[in-house]
Design a protein around this motif. Structure first.
Motif, PDB file in Angstrom:
ATOM      1  N   MET A   1     -24.540   6.136 -15.696  1.00  8.14           N
ATOM      2  CA  MET A   1     -23.506   5.106 -15.796  1.00  8.14           C
ATOM      3  C   MET A   1     -23.500   4.248 -14.531  1.00  8.14           C
ATOM      4  N   ILE A   2     -23.289   2.946 -14.706  1.00  6.60           N
ATOM      5  CA  ILE A   2     -23.233   2.003 -13.592  1.00  6.60           C
ATOM      6  C   ILE A   2     -21.780   1.565 -13.393  1.00  6.60           C
ATOM      7  N   LEU A   3     -21.260   1.751 -12.184  1.00  2.06           N
ATOM      8  CA  LEU A   3     -19.893   1.360 -11.857  1.00  2.06           C
ATOM      9  C   LEU A   3     -19.917   0.053 -11.064  1.00  2.06           C
ATOM     10  N   ILE A   4     -19.179  -0.935 -11.560  1.00  2.00           N
ATOM     11  CA  ILE A   4     -19.047  -2.226 -10.879  1.00  2.00           C
ATOM     12  C   ILE A   4     -17.654  -2.295 -10.274  1.00  2.00           C
ATOM     13  N   THR A   5     -17.577  -2.382  -8.952  1.00  2.00           N
ATOM     14  CA  THR A   5     -16.259  -2.532  -8.333  1.00  2.00           C
ATOM     15  C   THR A   5     -15.840  -4.000  -8.418  1.00  2.00           C
ATOM     16  N   GLY A   6     -14.549  -4.246  -8.220  1.00  2.00           N
ATOM     17  CA  GLY A   6     -14.071  -5.622  -8.339  1.00  2.00           C
ATOM     18  C   GLY A   6     -14.365  -6.193  -9.711  1.00  2.00           C
ATOM     19  N   ALA A   7     -14.229  -5.361 -10.740  1.00  2.00           N
ATOM     20  CA  ALA A   7     -14.668  -5.742 -12.090  1.00  2.00           C
ATOM     21  C   ALA A   7     -13.859  -6.877 -12.690  1.00  2.00           C
ATOM     22  N   ALA A   8     -12.659  -7.123 -12.169  1.00  2.00           N
ATOM     23  CA  ALA A   8     -11.846  -8.214 -12.696  1.00  2.00           C
ATOM     24  C   ALA A   8     -12.070  -9.519 -11.943  1.00  2.00           C
ATOM     25  N   GLY A   9     -12.916  -9.492 -10.906  1.00  2.00           N
ATOM     26  CA  GLY A   9     -13.193 -10.688 -10.120  1.00  2.00           C
ATOM     27  C   GLY A   9     -14.354 -11.480 -10.679  1.00  2.00           C
ATOM     28  N   HIS A  10     -14.622 -12.613 -10.074  1.00  2.00           N
ATOM     29  CA  HIS A  10     -15.626 -13.545 -10.601  1.00  2.00           C
ATOM     30  C   HIS A  10     -17.028 -12.934 -10.666  1.00  2.00           C
ATOM     31  N   ILE A  11     -17.513 -12.420  -9.527  1.00  2.00           N
ATOM     32  CA  ILE A  11     -18.886 -11.918  -9.522  1.00  2.00           C
ATOM     33  C   ILE A  11     -18.978 -10.606 -10.298  1.00  2.00           C
ATOM     34  N   GLY A  12     -17.950  -9.768 -10.199  1.00  2.00           N
ATOM     35  CA  GLY A  12     -17.955  -8.524 -10.951  1.00  2.00           C
ATOM     36  C   GLY A  12     -18.036  -8.764 -12.447  1.00  2.00           C
ATOM     37  N   VAL A  66     -20.977   8.863 -12.306  1.00  2.00           N
ATOM     38  CA  VAL A  66     -21.617   7.578 -12.027  1.00  2.00           C
ATOM     39  C   VAL A  66     -22.960   7.806 -11.327  1.00  2.00           C
ATOM     40  N   SER A  67     -23.982   7.078 -11.761  1.00  2.00           N
ATOM     41  CA  SER A  67     -25.287   7.180 -11.113  1.00  2.00           C
ATOM     42  C   SER A  67     -25.567   6.010 -10.178  1.00  2.00           C
ATOM     43  N   LYS A  68     -25.026   4.836 -10.499  1.00  2.00           N
ATOM     44  CA  LYS A  68     -25.190   3.658  -9.655  1.00  2.00           C
ATOM     45  C   LYS A  68     -23.832   3.001  -9.426  1.00  2.00           C
ATOM     46  N   VAL A  69     -23.673   2.450  -8.233  1.00  2.00           N
ATOM     47  CA  VAL A  69     -22.446   1.738  -7.889  1.00  2.00           C
ATOM     48  C   VAL A  69     -22.809   0.381  -7.293  1.00  2.00           C
ATOM     49  N   LEU A  70     -22.135  -0.659  -7.761  1.00  2.00           N
ATOM     50  CA  LEU A  70     -22.222  -1.961  -7.098  1.00  2.00           C
ATOM     51  C   LEU A  70     -20.928  -2.168  -6.327  1.00  2.00           C
ATOM     52  N   LEU A  71     -21.026  -2.163  -5.010  1.00  2.00           N
ATOM     53  CA  LEU A  71     -19.888  -2.462  -4.153  1.00  2.00           C
ATOM     54  C   LEU A  71     -19.815  -3.974  -3.976  1.00  2.00           C
ATOM     55  N   VAL A  72     -18.830  -4.578  -4.618  1.00  2.00           N
ATOM     56  CA  VAL A  72     -18.590  -6.016  -4.455  1.00  2.00           C
ATOM     57  C   VAL A  72     -17.740  -6.197  -3.202  1.00  2.00           C
ATOM     58  N   SER A  73     -18.219  -6.966  -2.258  1.00  2.00           N
ATOM     59  CA  SER A  73     -17.529  -7.098  -0.978  1.00  2.00           C
ATOM     60  C   SER A  73     -16.099  -7.573  -1.172  1.00  2.00           C
ATOM     61  N   GLY A  74     -15.213  -7.037  -0.327  1.00  2.00           N
ATOM     62  CA  GLY A  74     -13.798  -7.369  -0.431  1.00  2.00           C
ATOM     63  C   GLY A  74     -13.457  -8.669   0.272  1.00  2.00           C
ATOM     64  N   GLY A  75     -12.177  -8.886   0.458  1.00  2.00           N
ATOM     65  CA  GLY A  75     -11.702 -10.139   1.045  1.00  2.00           C
ATOM     66  C   GLY A  75     -11.690 -10.113   2.562  1.00  2.00           C
TER      67      GLY A  75
END
Length: 286
Positions: A1-12, A66-75
């Protein structure tokens, strides 16, 4: 499973939209702070996990299975680096096999004026030190942010910024999200670095010329000095910290920090990135 952080944001969201075209929704998870904002994703089969970069316990829960994580940079919060470190720590603790991060494509981190950008490279160092296999996405300035730079009255007043003739290899957020998803859907995670930029660099004079052509209205770019620009922002009531960050960003552009060009984005997309004029047409609905 791939986890996308900031999933409600533009790039996520852009990444998830592409992932849903490539893999089964059951293999996609999104981390959000407010579950209500992810109702649409949940309805499409995406696993929604509620958590906050400041809350290690919530991150531990989100990483399960989760096997992969995308850390979307914060503010731009003062504790932003610590927030990133919390995500890295949780990924390592959970035994995640691959940790990806949305960093920045800048010429020389050692000479940055906008010190907020240094956080990206500090995060990169922390990821490397963690020992978790990684993928770094060094993204150029999103073309989508252009309205924030030129202001709502650009077609009436033109563009006045202290950016000199600095050039930027702008690229659309949608293109970057698609490319990031293409890489994440791949089974490899061999500590790679991708530099995602447009295929050419543009000055704000080029932006003005494109907007003039697209709108049929004359749009001029006038390079102004930093004190005059700062005085305008002060008159608008912006706090000093915000003014320093904005002017630092523009000074870095003036100094060529955003002028990197790489073929990585085109290579991963399998097509050229969206060019300036086409991107501006969509953004400004021209």
């Amino acid at each position: 499973m791939i986890l996308i952080t900031g999933a409600a944001g533009h790039i996520g969201l852009a990444v998830i939209e592409r992932l849903l075209q490539l893999i089964d929704p059951d293999q996609v998870a999104g981390l959000v702070r407010d579950e209500a904002k992810a109702a649409g994703l949940k309805a499409r089969g995406v696993h929604i996990r509620v958590g906050d970069y400041r809350d290690p316990a919530s991150l531990d829960r989100a990483m399960q299975g989760v096997s992969k994580v995308l850390l979307v940079s914060g503010g731009g919060e003062d504790d932003g680096l610590q927030q990133h470190c919390n995500v890295v720590d949780a990924a390592k603790k959970a035994g995640v096999a691959c940790l990806a991060y949305t960093s920045r494509a800048l010429q020389n981190p050692a000479t940055l004026v906008n010190q907020l950008m240094e956080r990206h490279f500090q995060t990169e160092d922390y990821i490397r030190a963690s020992g978790v296999p990684y993928v770094l996405f060094r993204n150029i300035l999103y073309l989508d942010t252009m309205p924030q730079f030129v202001g709502p009255q650009v077609f009436e007043r033109g563009i006045q910024l202290p950016a000199g003739q600095g050039r930027v290899a702008f690229a659309l957020r949608q293109d970057m999200g698609e490319a990031i998803a293409n890489v994440l859907a791949d089974s490899r995670c061999d500590s790679r670095i991708f530099t995602f930029t447009g295929s050419a660099t543009y000055s704000f004079a080029d932006v003005a010329a494109a907007l003039s052509e697209l709108s049929g209205k004359p749009v001029a770019y006038t390079p102004i000095e930093q004190p005059a620009f700062e005085a305008r922002l002060q008159a608008q009531g912006l706090p000093e910290v915000a003014i320093r960050r904005i002017t630092g960003f523009l000074t870095d552009i003036k100094n060529g920090q955003e002028s990197t060009i790489s073929t990585d984005l085109a290579d991963v997309l399998g097509r050229p990135p969206t060019p300036l004029k086409e991107g501006l047409k969509a953004i400004f609905k021209l």
